[in-house]
Design an enzyme around this catalytic site. Sequence first.
Site, PDB file in Angstrom:
ATOM      1  N   ASP A  92      46.824  41.427  37.911  1.00 39.38           N
ATOM      2  CA  ASP A  92      48.126  41.864  37.399  1.00 39.38           C
ATOM      3  C   ASP A  92      49.228  41.504  38.403  1.00 39.38           C
ATOM      4  OD1 ASP A  92      46.818  43.431  35.187  1.00 39.38           O
ATOM      5  OD2 ASP A  92      45.979  44.445  36.928  1.00 39.38           O
ATOM      6  N   HIS A 124      44.636  49.509  35.674  1.00 41.12           N
ATOM      7  CA  HIS A 124      44.556  48.138  35.136  1.00 41.12           C
ATOM      8  C   HIS A 124      44.448  48.263  33.616  1.00 41.12           C
ATOM      9  CE1 HIS A 124      43.545  43.990  34.494  1.00 41.12           C
ATOM     10  NE2 HIS A 124      42.356  44.292  34.007  1.00 41.12           N
TER      11      HIS A 124
HETATM   12  P1  NAD Z   1      30.829  37.951  30.479  1.00 42.07           P
HETATM   13  O1  NAD Z   1      30.312  38.650  29.262  1.00 42.07           O
HETATM   14  O2  NAD Z   1      31.039  36.490  30.445  1.00 42.07           O
HETATM   15  O3  NAD Z   1      29.847  38.255  31.688  1.00 42.07           O
HETATM   16  C1  NAD Z   1      29.389  39.528  31.988  1.00 42.07           C
HETATM   17  C2  NAD Z   1      27.972  39.374  32.488  1.00 42.07           C
HETATM   18  O4  NAD Z   1      27.525  40.660  32.904  1.00 42.07           O
HETATM   19  C3  NAD Z   1      26.993  38.875  31.417  1.00 42.07           C
HETATM   20  O5  NAD Z   1      26.328  37.717  31.894  1.00 42.07           O
HETATM   21  C4  NAD Z   1      26.034  40.041  31.232  1.00 42.07           C
HETATM   22  O6  NAD Z   1      24.704  39.622  30.979  1.00 42.07           O
HETATM   23  C5  NAD Z   1      26.153  40.744  32.574  1.00 42.07           C
HETATM   24  N1  NAD Z   1      25.775  42.152  32.561  1.00 42.07           N
HETATM   25  C6  NAD Z   1      25.922  43.058  31.561  1.00 42.07           C
HETATM   26  N2  NAD Z   1      25.417  44.245  31.929  1.00 42.07           N
HETATM   27  C7  NAD Z   1      24.975  44.095  33.208  1.00 42.07           C
HETATM   28  C8  NAD Z   1      24.346  44.961  34.136  1.00 42.07           C
HETATM   29  N3  NAD Z   1      24.068  46.227  33.820  1.00 42.07           N
HETATM   30  N4  NAD Z   1      24.016  44.470  35.351  1.00 42.07           N
HETATM   31  C9  NAD Z   1      24.263  43.195  35.668  1.00 42.07           C
HETATM   32  N5  NAD Z   1      24.851  42.321  34.830  1.00 42.07           N
HETATM   33  C10 NAD Z   1      25.207  42.773  33.617  1.00 42.07           C
HETATM   34  O7  NAD Z   1      32.151  38.738  30.922  1.00 42.07           O
HETATM   35  P2  NAD Z   1      33.244  38.281  31.994  1.00 42.07           P
HETATM   36  O8  NAD Z   1      34.293  37.503  31.303  1.00 42.07           O
HETATM   37  O9  NAD Z   1      32.583  37.717  33.188  1.00 42.07           O
HETATM   38  O10 NAD Z   1      33.900  39.720  32.309  1.00 42.07           O
HETATM   39  C11 NAD Z   1      33.165  40.707  32.981  1.00 42.07           C
HETATM   40  C12 NAD Z   1      33.956  42.007  33.036  1.00 42.07           C
HETATM   41  O11 NAD Z   1      35.143  41.831  33.803  1.00 42.07           O
HETATM   42  C13 NAD Z   1      34.417  42.537  31.675  1.00 42.07           C
HETATM   43  O12 NAD Z   1      34.265  43.947  31.639  1.00 42.07           O
HETATM   44  C14 NAD Z   1      35.904  42.175  31.649  1.00 42.07           C
HETATM   45  O13 NAD Z   1      36.645  43.005  30.787  1.00 42.07           O
HETATM   46  C15 NAD Z   1      36.253  42.398  33.096  1.00 42.07           C
HETATM   47  N6  NAD Z   1      37.494  41.769  33.592  1.00 42.07           N
HETATM   48  C16 NAD Z   1      38.259  42.484  34.456  1.00 42.07           C
HETATM   49  C17 NAD Z   1      39.420  41.930  34.980  1.00 42.07           C
HETATM   50  C18 NAD Z   1      40.283  42.705  35.940  1.00 42.07           C
HETATM   51  O14 NAD Z   1      41.360  42.216  36.291  1.00 42.07           O
HETATM   52  N7  NAD Z   1      39.904  43.876  36.398  1.00 42.07           N
HETATM   53  C19 NAD Z   1      39.781  40.636  34.618  1.00 42.07           C
HETATM   54  C20 NAD Z   1      38.975  39.928  33.730  1.00 42.07           C
HETATM   55  C21 NAD Z   1      37.819  40.513  33.213  1.00 42.07           C
HETATM   56  C1  LMR Z   2      42.449  40.905  32.046  1.00 38.05           C
HETATM   57  O1  LMR Z   2      43.389  41.587  32.455  1.00 38.05           O
HETATM   58  O2  LMR Z   2      42.578  39.706  31.748  1.00 38.05           O
HETATM   59  C2  LMR Z   2      41.080  41.525  31.915  1.00 38.05           C
HETATM   60  O3  LMR Z   2      41.110  42.897  32.236  1.00 38.05           O
HETATM   61  C3  LMR Z   2      40.441  41.271  30.609  1.00 38.05           C
HETATM   62  C4  LMR Z   2      41.069  42.081  29.500  1.00 38.05           C
HETATM   63  O4  LMR Z   2      40.323  42.733  28.758  1.00 38.05           O
HETATM   64  O5  LMR Z   2      42.292  42.049  29.355  1.00 38.05           O
END
Ligand code: NAD
Ligand code: LMR
Length: 326
Positions: free
Chosen positions: A159, A187
């Site tokens: 952000d 967030h």
């Molecule tokens: P994705 O689905 O591509 O990958 C997530 C991975 O986690 C998958 O490979 C899945 O098999 C694995 N997984 C699920 N449960 C698990 C567990 N208990 N232990 C280990 N691995 C596990 O998703 P992504 O795009 O990589 O996003 C991951 C997370 O990050 C999501 O919750 C998304 O919303 C979050 N995210 C947060 C931010 C932020 O700024 N805070 C930004 C982007 C995404």
């Molecule tokens: C983001 O800010 O891009 C991540 O937290 C993914 C989402 O769900 O918005």
Amino acid sequence: MKQPVRVAVTGAAGQICYSLLFRVANGEMFGKDQPVILQLLEITPALKVLEAVAMELNDCAFPLLHGIVPTDNAEVAFKDADYGLLVGAKPRGPGMERSDLLKDNGKIFSSLGKIIDKVASKNIKIVVVGNPANTNAYILSKNAPSINPRNITALTRLDHNRGLHQLAEKAGSKVADIKKFIIWGNHSTTQVPDITHALVNGKAAPSVVNDQAWTRDTFMPTVAKRGAAVIAARGASSAASAANAVVDHMHDWVLGTADGDWTSMAVASDGSYGIEKGLIYSYPVTCKNGEWTIITDLATDDFIVGKMKESEKELQEERDTCKELM
Ligand code: NAD
Ligand code: LMR
């Protein structure tokens, strides 16, 4: 050459990690003189893809990569871990709020907390990325009582970086010209992107922008809703920019923030700015010698304070919906 550090990464076969792991292994997170051992956790059905990720990491011949431990056993992944990048969790789809993920993802963080408490280094530094990141970090902390709550943080750097770009564009300046921008709170869409104290080339950002309507009605919602905008455009949540923010977050925490600037990190509130103690709340912080310090005593106007309180309330509500996980 330094001794290698153990970096546990969850969700290692997912979208974010496909960008993140290569940058960690290349020294961008902990420095070009710091070898790493990557301890990669996935769920069992994703182990084959994880094997491919490990193959590609090896094929990069990164001099700093001293080992890879791919596993579906969290106790193995977190054994003696010095750092934890907690990415593994469900992402949201179109039309969802991040808090809708709490029911499914909260459980992951309560069980990881117990395992981290048992097997990780007592000095482990953790960033929670899986959404809803702040409340997941809170759940994790409550389940890992032997880990100092100061060492459990959540990611709001994405952000922060989004705000830097939007502000630079409006001001006709470069991102590098901007200092002291803040993301307060959760967030989520209640986050508070705040330019009150920001500087553009050393000049007060509000006077450079000179457009309060833009700040409140365009800038703030654009930054707060950027995650949903990326999902709408990409059909999946942000991945490379999220990975980049994780690199920035850990880099600054461990190696220090730049002189004359601060960054935004969601950390355990110490009650600063009247926010409930213990909530994982995004503040402006400086980092030095591996420790973060909240910037206190900034003057905040009633508009920003009202928004900060709304974000606090949302975090309290999220916490209250998953009391059974703590
Ligand atoms: P994705 O689905 O591509 O990958 C997530 C991975 O986690 C998958 O490979 C899945 O098999 C694995 N997984 C699920 N449960 C698990 C567990 N208990 N232990 C280990 N691995 C596990 O998703 P992504 O795009 O990589 O996003 C991951 C997370 O990050 C999501 O919750 C998304 O919303 C979050 N995210 C947060 C931010 C932020 O700024 N805070 C930004 C982007 C995404
Ligand atoms: C983001 O800010 O891009 C991540 O937290 C993914 C989402 O769900 O918005």
